[in-house]
Write an enzyme that holds these catalytic residues in place. Sequence first.
Site: not given
Length: 215
Positions: A42, A44, A46, A98, A101
């Site tokens: 992803c 993302d 993080r 994750h 998400c």
Amino acid sequence: MESYRRLLKNNQIWAENCVDRDPEFFSRLSKLQEPEFLWIGCSDSRVPSNEITGTRPGEIFVHRNIANMVVNTDLNLLSVLQFAVEMLNVKHIIVCGHYGCGGVKAAMGHDDLGIINKWLYNIKDVRRMHAAELEAIPSEDKRFDRLVELNVMEQVKDLAKSSIVQRAWAERGGPHLHGWVYGLNDGLIRPLCEIEAGSEMDPIYRFDGFVKVER
Ligand code: CO
């Protein structure tokens, strides 16, 4: 200091540290890359693939998009996949989702998000395929977690459906496919599923009769 300047400063320090530890580091890497892994993760911020797996530059070939999707009309993903499988000969492809998400969360809702709607259809399809299981989960948080997991597992299956992967299985017995999910709150990766090269698959998606192509 402007926030972006910090990145450039950090980069200088990082590069110096790398050379201190291993004087040949950059000259070696600049000549070739031989990563064993393709990571489909992803976007993302993080979930940084190298950091969470303790790997260094040169070890993982990376593709990231919203909700770590394998969409069979996505020219970007397909180009990365073909290059990684046919040129780099990666041994493993990892789809890593994750919990928490935002892409998966959005696909559970009904907001009109513009062009993102089109991307989220693919996650809504996963929801529809697993509607019975998901609707039987009373807790919304648990249902969200489960959709994250199911989404990863479907993307791994989508890799197996691709002719790129099936051709490589026929020609060189690899790559192996893995579905993982990362916990934002504990930093741990949990393996969800694995498809060994050459595994039995739904015959609807099987391609036969690959002819070896010289590249
Ligand atoms: Co995400």
